[in-house]
Design a protein around this motif. Structure first.
Motif, mmCIF file in Angstrom:
data_model
loop_
_atom_site.group_PDB
_atom_site.id
_atom_site.type_symbol
_atom_site.label_atom_id
_atom_site.label_comp_id
_atom_site.label_asym_id
_atom_site.label_seq_id
_atom_site.Cartn_x
_atom_site.Cartn_y
_atom_site.Cartn_z
ATOM 1 N N GLU A 193 36.787 23.201 -35.594
ATOM 2 C CA GLU A 193 36.543 22.049 -36.462
ATOM 3 C C GLU A 193 36.630 20.750 -35.667
ATOM 4 O O GLU A 193 35.868 19.804 -35.914
ATOM 5 N N ARG A 194 37.531 20.694 -34.698
ATOM 6 C CA ARG A 194 37.634 19.492 -33.858
ATOM 7 C C ARG A 194 36.373 19.314 -33.015
ATOM 8 O O ARG A 194 35.897 18.183 -32.817
ATOM 9 N N GLU A 195 35.842 20.415 -32.483
ATOM 10 C CA GLU A 195 34.612 20.319 -31.692
ATOM 11 C C GLU A 195 33.466 19.775 -32.545
ATOM 12 O O GLU A 195 32.712 18.889 -32.115
ATOM 13 N N VAL A 196 33.324 20.320 -33.756
ATOM 14 C CA VAL A 196 32.260 19.860 -34.650
ATOM 15 C C VAL A 196 32.479 18.401 -35.023
ATOM 16 O O VAL A 196 31.545 17.597 -35.055
ATOM 17 N N LEU A 197 33.729 18.041 -35.288
ATOM 18 C CA LEU A 197 34.065 16.655 -35.622
ATOM 19 C C LEU A 197 33.603 15.702 -34.531
ATOM 20 O O LEU A 197 32.970 14.670 -34.812
ATOM 21 N N ARG A 198 33.904 16.022 -33.275
ATOM 22 C CA ARG A 198 33.530 15.133 -32.173
ATOM 23 C C ARG A 198 32.016 14.994 -32.053
ATOM 24 O O ARG A 198 31.495 13.907 -31.801
ATOM 25 N N LEU A 199 31.310 16.095 -32.209
ATOM 26 C CA LEU A 199 29.859 16.052 -32.078
ATOM 27 C C LEU A 199 29.221 15.277 -33.230
ATOM 28 O O LEU A 199 28.269 14.524 -33.036
ATOM 29 N N ILE A 200 29.759 15.450 -34.432
ATOM 30 C CA ILE A 200 29.279 14.667 -35.575
ATOM 31 C C ILE A 200 29.513 13.182 -35.311
ATOM 32 O O ILE A 200 28.635 12.339 -35.513
ATOM 33 N N ALA A 201 30.709 12.858 -34.828
ATOM 34 C CA ALA A 201 31.056 11.459 -34.580
ATOM 35 C C ALA A 201 30.203 10.854 -33.473
ATOM 36 O O ALA A 201 30.006 9.634 -33.429
ATOM 37 N N ARG A 202 29.698 11.688 -32.567
ATOM 38 C CA ARG A 202 28.833 11.209 -31.488
ATOM 39 C C ARG A 202 27.377 11.088 -31.922
ATOM 40 O O ARG A 202 26.521 10.740 -31.112
ATOM 41 N N GLY A 203 27.097 11.420 -33.175
ATOM 42 C CA GLY A 203 25.751 11.231 -33.707
ATOM 43 C C GLY A 203 24.840 12.436 -33.632
ATOM 44 O O GLY A 203 23.642 12.334 -33.902
ATOM 45 N N LEU A 231 40.593 16.115 -44.273
ATOM 46 C CA LEU A 231 40.896 14.712 -43.948
ATOM 47 C C LEU A 231 40.711 13.793 -45.142
ATOM 48 O O LEU A 231 40.934 12.582 -45.034
ATOM 49 N N GLN A 232 40.271 14.368 -46.266
ATOM 50 C CA GLN A 232 40.049 13.610 -47.501
ATOM 51 C C GLN A 232 39.051 12.469 -47.280
ATOM 52 O O GLN A 232 39.280 11.323 -47.680
ATOM 53 N N LEU A 233 37.950 12.832 -46.615
ATOM 54 C CA LEU A 233 36.866 11.885 -46.381
ATOM 55 C C LEU A 233 35.649 12.300 -47.203
ATOM 56 O O LEU A 233 35.535 13.450 -47.639
ATOM 57 N N SER A 234 34.718 11.350 -47.400
ATOM 58 C CA SER A 234 33.594 11.609 -48.302
ATOM 59 C C SER A 234 32.294 11.959 -47.592
ATOM 60 O O SER A 234 31.464 12.697 -48.138
ATOM 61 N N ASN A 235 32.075 11.436 -46.377
ATOM 62 C CA ASN A 235 30.790 11.652 -45.719
ATOM 63 C C ASN A 235 30.953 11.509 -44.207
ATOM 64 O O ASN A 235 32.029 11.160 -43.713
ATOM 65 N N ARG A 236 29.841 11.768 -43.487
ATOM 66 C CA ARG A 236 29.920 11.748 -42.025
ATOM 67 C C ARG A 236 30.157 10.349 -41.481
ATOM 68 O O ARG A 236 30.683 10.198 -40.372
ATOM 69 N N HIS A 237 29.788 9.312 -42.228
ATOM 70 C CA HIS A 237 30.022 7.947 -41.757
ATOM 71 C C HIS A 237 31.522 7.633 -41.750
ATOM 72 O O HIS A 237 32.040 7.034 -40.800
ATOM 73 N N GLU A 238 32.217 8.063 -42.799
ATOM 74 C CA GLU A 238 33.670 7.888 -42.821
ATOM 75 C C GLU A 238 34.319 8.742 -41.730
ATOM 76 O O GLU A 238 35.283 8.317 -41.089
ATOM 77 N N LEU A 239 33.767 9.926 -41.538
ATOM 78 C CA LEU A 239 34.293 10.818 -40.500
ATOM 79 C C LEU A 239 34.148 10.180 -39.116
ATOM 80 O O LEU A 239 35.064 10.235 -38.298
ATOM 81 N N THR A 240 33.002 9.546 -38.871
ATOM 82 C CA THR A 240 32.765 8.891 -37.580
ATOM 83 C C THR A 240 33.754 7.750 -37.364
ATOM 84 O O THR A 240 34.318 7.596 -36.275
ATOM 85 N N ARG A 241 33.989 6.954 -38.402
ATOM 86 C CA ARG A 241 34.958 5.860 -38.289
ATOM 87 C C ARG A 241 36.367 6.404 -38.030
ATOM 88 O O ARG A 241 37.115 5.855 -37.218
ATOM 89 N N TRP A 242 36.706 7.509 -38.701
ATOM 90 C CA TRP A 242 38.028 8.126 -38.522
ATOM 91 C C TRP A 242 38.209 8.592 -37.081
ATOM 92 O O TRP A 242 39.239 8.348 -36.455
ATOM 93 N N ALA A 243 37.183 9.271 -36.545
ATOM 94 C CA ALA A 243 37.265 9.791 -35.186
ATOM 95 C C ALA A 243 37.287 8.656 -34.159
ATOM 96 O O ALA A 243 38.018 8.716 -33.165
ATOM 97 N N THR A 244 36.506 7.613 -34.396
ATOM 98 C CA THR A 244 36.445 6.481 -33.474
ATOM 99 C C THR A 244 37.794 5.759 -33.421
ATOM 100 O O THR A 244 38.267 5.354 -32.353
ATOM 101 N N ALA A 245 38.426 5.612 -34.578
ATOM 102 C CA ALA A 245 39.725 4.929 -34.637
ATOM 103 C C ALA A 245 40.784 5.679 -33.832
ATOM 104 O O ALA A 245 41.727 5.069 -33.318
ATOM 105 N N ARG A 246 40.609 6.991 -33.708
ATOM 106 C CA ARG A 246 41.574 7.803 -32.947
ATOM 107 C C ARG A 246 41.092 8.089 -31.540
ATOM 108 O O ARG A 246 41.669 8.913 -30.838
ATOM 109 N N ARG A 247 40.024 7.457 -31.142
ATOM 110 C CA ARG A 247 39.469 7.586 -29.785
ATOM 111 C C ARG A 247 39.127 9.036 -29.452
ATOM 112 O O ARG A 247 39.360 9.509 -28.349
ATOM 113 N N LEU A 248 38.574 9.730 -30.438
ATOM 114 C CA LEU A 248 38.189 11.123 -30.226
ATOM 115 C C LEU A 248 36.739 11.261 -29.799
ATOM 116 O O LEU A 248 36.300 12.362 -29.451
ATOM 117 N N VAL A 249 35.984 10.170 -29.851
ATOM 118 C CA VAL A 249 34.549 10.229 -29.554
ATOM 119 C C VAL A 249 34.320 10.104 -28.068
ATOM 120 O O VAL A 249 34.928 9.246 -27.432
#
Length: 249
Positions: A193-203, A231-249
């Motif tokens: 799930e973390r791998e997918v999260l990072r790739l989603i956050a990278r666009g 993570l109680q998020l609604s869409n990939r845009h919120e997910l991207t902001r969440w990952a960026t804030a934690r410097r996961l991208v």
């Protein structure tokens, strides 16, 4: 089919290794190294074997393969290779569990078994985790066959080898005496799930993620849904902001 990615081309991807056009030059005349491949994706193991396992050319002799933690420990114990190419994400506890269970082999006074992580992941926590576990290096699967052979021989000699940008993670981690903060939200996610999260956050699009991780688009969608729910998020845009804030991208 297990989830993984395949090798690409990244010339000079390993710190301290030379270029060249043939894998044989990396080992030098008459040099040999016995290697075990540990990866949960059979096609990837077959590709690595074809790329580096021509012993008369590369000097690398592949003496065993494994697809999960239990198999890895059994094969490594039975064959006592000089170098193990170890994937980070494996069924049964991951590469870190293999390292834990092979600690005595790594610590042997004579003929120690040395580990080189070879993974699709370039996440800092993955790199630091296996290095703390005893691996001598970490390279990503974009490495060329020539550089991988050179890296294996350097690991055999006791050197440390990293893909260039990954070395900084290790230096930063070991330079600090403070334990890294615990992120309870991130800890809820599985490694995949973390791998997918990072790739989603990278666009990356779902189809691109599926191709890179060797999984179906439906599996990607399932992982994204699980991440959003945990993570109680609604869409990939919120997910991207969440990952960026934690410097996961």
């Amino acid at each position: 089919m297990s989830d993984e990615t395949e090798t690409g081309a990244e010339t000079g991807a390993v710190a301290g290794t030379g270029g060249g056009t043939g894998g044989g030059a990396a080992g030098g005349p008459g040099r040999r190294v016995r290697v075990v491949l540990v990866d949960d994706h059979r096609m990837f193991r077959t590709g690595v074997q074809a790329e580096i396992g021509r012993t008369d050319v590369t000097g690398v002799e592949v003496v065993g393969e494994a697809a999960d933690v239990d198999q890895a420990v059994t094969v490594i114990t039975a064959t006592r290779p000089e170098v193990v190419l170890l994937d980070v994400h494996l069924p049964g506890g991951g590469g870190a569990e293999v390292l834990r269970r092979c600690a005595s082999l790594m610590a042997a006074a004579e003929d120690p078994v040395r580990f080189l992580a070879l993974s699709v992941s370039d996440a800092a926590e993955d790199v630091i985790g296996v290095i703390r576990g005893g691996a001598r290096g970490y390279v990503t699967k974009t490495i060329t066959g020539t550089d991988l052979v050179a890296s294996i021989f350097r690991i055999q000699e006791g050197d440390a080898v990293f893909s260039p940008r990954l070395a900084g993670f290790v230096l930063d981690a070991f330079a600090s005496t403070d334990a890294p903060p615990v992120d309870e939200d991130l800890d809820r996610l599985t490694q995949r799930e973390r791998e997918v999260l990072r790739l989603i956050a990278r666009g990356y699009a779902y189809k691109e993620i599926a191709k890179q991780l060797f999984i179906s688009v439906k599996t990607v969608e399932s992982h994204v849904s699980a991440v959003l729910r945990k993570l109680q998020l609604s869409n990939r845009h919120e997910l991207t902001r969440w990952a960026t804030a934690r410097r996961l991208v």
